[in-house]
Design an enzyme around this catalytic site. Structure first.
Site, short mmCIF file in Angstrom:
data_model
loop_
_atom_site.label_atom_id
_atom_site.label_comp_id
_atom_site.label_asym_id
_atom_site.label_seq_id
_atom_site.Cartn_x
_atom_site.Cartn_y
_atom_site.Cartn_z
N SER A 158 26.27 -26.07 66.62
CA SER A 158 27.35 -26.13 67.59
C SER A 158 26.89 -26.91 68.83
CB SER A 158 27.79 -24.70 67.94
OG SER A 158 28.97 -24.70 68.68
N ARG A 228 36.06 -14.43 75.83
CA ARG A 228 35.34 -14.23 74.58
C ARG A 228 36.28 -13.98 73.41
NH1 ARG A 228 30.79 -15.86 72.22
NH2 ARG A 228 29.80 -14.27 70.92
N ASP A 323 35.14 -24.45 58.77
CA ASP A 323 34.95 -24.57 60.22
C ASP A 323 36.02 -25.50 60.77
OD1 ASP A 323 34.12 -24.94 62.81
OD2 ASP A 323 32.07 -25.53 62.31
N HIS A 356 33.31 -21.37 61.77
CA HIS A 356 32.27 -21.95 62.61
C HIS A 356 31.02 -21.07 62.66
CE1 HIS A 356 30.57 -24.52 65.64
NE2 HIS A 356 30.52 -23.56 66.54
N ASP A 357 31.19 -19.77 62.61
CA ASP A 357 30.05 -18.86 62.66
C ASP A 357 29.13 -18.97 61.44
OD1 ASP A 357 30.35 -17.75 65.12
OD2 ASP A 357 31.16 -15.84 64.45
#
Length: 379
Positions: A158, A228, A323, A356-357
């Protein structure tokens, strides 16, 4: 330094170190820092030739604590512990691994919650803007202090991948290999939009006090919590959310209220509350802006191929199929520009449902690719 451990285990108990720099660091914004500290951790041993060092660059909410655990902990807490350690893809039996908390961070390196030498009070909103390039310059000075003239590899996921890419452009003779994972050469307008929504959640929190909340003995927890939650939605794929939470109701039936009812709502609330107690609001603002500003092709009229012409390293570029925040298309832009500069580049597109994680998870195919790539690096 970390304590020795048997193969295929943790790096064990680790101790953060602090490096102090007195020489002025000029920043891309036109400001400067006349003195600063960087907190870092190391794992493994630096060889006699000092040729086996690997720098791990962290993402938005990451830190220097890449692997292992602290003395008062019962289990590993490093954010990339599944990747870094004896016998793992980034093998500390072969490599000397360094994790650094970025300048402007909130985990010990000089940042907004540090004392401003001019006032004796926390910098707060007066801390200067920092960019990806500034972070790389600061990391290069740390490498100098450690006696490392060149890295066997620089890697990150990232925002960390942007730093790895920037290393190859700012210090092309100091990076032999670079791993750019789940990253992009610049943010899309949609990504910048998500960051702005998150920033506005913080900026409009009454407890933010223009960034000087330290002096008011309060925290903008509501803003950070919302920021968040917005961010976390973009880190997960729709499939991952559906598989993990679906439309499950906490009470088994609709309560017809505005309380938290769906499991996904409860999950986001927990993530937001945890983050709001652990992260600094000003650091969040600075870091998302650094993400927005990064664009190495800007000074080349938007030509990424021309921008990456400065790179000399061999590359591994990894993307994940689900992602959508840093989609595989963005990784392929990097690959295209590198191949058109006749650079040595390996590209892996991993089929993983997590979004994405995925770059943080223990996916067998992903880790096999990394292990094979690192195994080929000569030190």
């Amino acid at each position: 330094m970390s304590e020795p451990q048997p193969a295929c285990l943790s790096v064990g108990i680790v101790t953060p170190q602090t490096a102090r720099f007195e020489e002025t660091l000029p920043l891309r914004s036109g400001s400067r820092l006349d003195g600063y500290e960087l907190v870092f951790e190391t794992y493994g041993a630096l060889n006699e030739a000092r040729s086996n060092a690997v720098l791990v660059c962290h993402a938005l909410s990451g830190s220097h604590h890449v692997a292992g655990r602290y003395a008062d902990e019962d289990r590993d807490s490093g954010w990339w512990n599944n990747l870094v350690g004896p016998g793992k893809p980034l093998d500390t039996g072969k490599f000397f691994v360094i994790g650094v908390n970025n300048l402007g961070g909130c985990h010990g390196s000089t940042g907004p919650c540090s004392p401003n030498p001019a006032t004796g009070r926390p910098w707060g909103a007066n801390f200067p803007f920092v960019t990806v390039e500034d972070w790389v310059d600061a990391q290069a000075r740390l490498a100098d202090k450690l006696g490392i003239k060149s890295f066997a590899a620089v890697m990150g996921g990232s925002l960390g991948g942007m730093q790895a890419l920037s290393w190859t452009l700012q210090y092309p003779d100091r990076v032999r290999h670079a791993a750019v994972i789940a990253s992009a050469p610049k943010l899309t307008a949609q990504n910048i939009a998500f960051n702005e929504v998150a920033r506005q959640a913080i900026l409009t929190d009454p407890d933010f006090h223009g960034g000087h909340f330290y002096e008011h003995a309060t925290l903008p927890e509501r803003g950070l919590r919302l920021a968040r939650m917005v961010g976390h939605i973009t880190y997960l794929s729709d499939d991952a959310m559906g598989e993990k939470f679906g439309r499950n109701l906490r009470h088994g039936k609709a309560m017809y209220s505005y309380d938290v009812e769906f499991e996904i709502e409860s999950y986001l609330q927990r993530q937001g509350e945890k983050f709001s107690r652990q992260f600094d609001a000003n650091t969040y603002l600075l870091t998302t802006k650094a993400l927005d500003y990064y664009d190495p092709a800007l000074v080349h009229g938007g030509d990424l191929t021309a921008a990456l012409g400065a790179a000399r390293a061999s590359f591994l570029v990894v993307a994940f199929t689900t992602d959508w925040r840093f989609s595989p298309d963005r990784s392929r832009e990097i690959v295209y520009a590198l191949t058109h500069n006749a650079r040595n580049v390996t590209y892996a597109e991993i089929d993983c449902v997590a979004g994405h994680d995925s770059f943080l998870l223990d996916d067998p195919q992903y880790h096999a690719v990394l292990a094979a790539w690192f195994d080929r690096i000569e030190v």
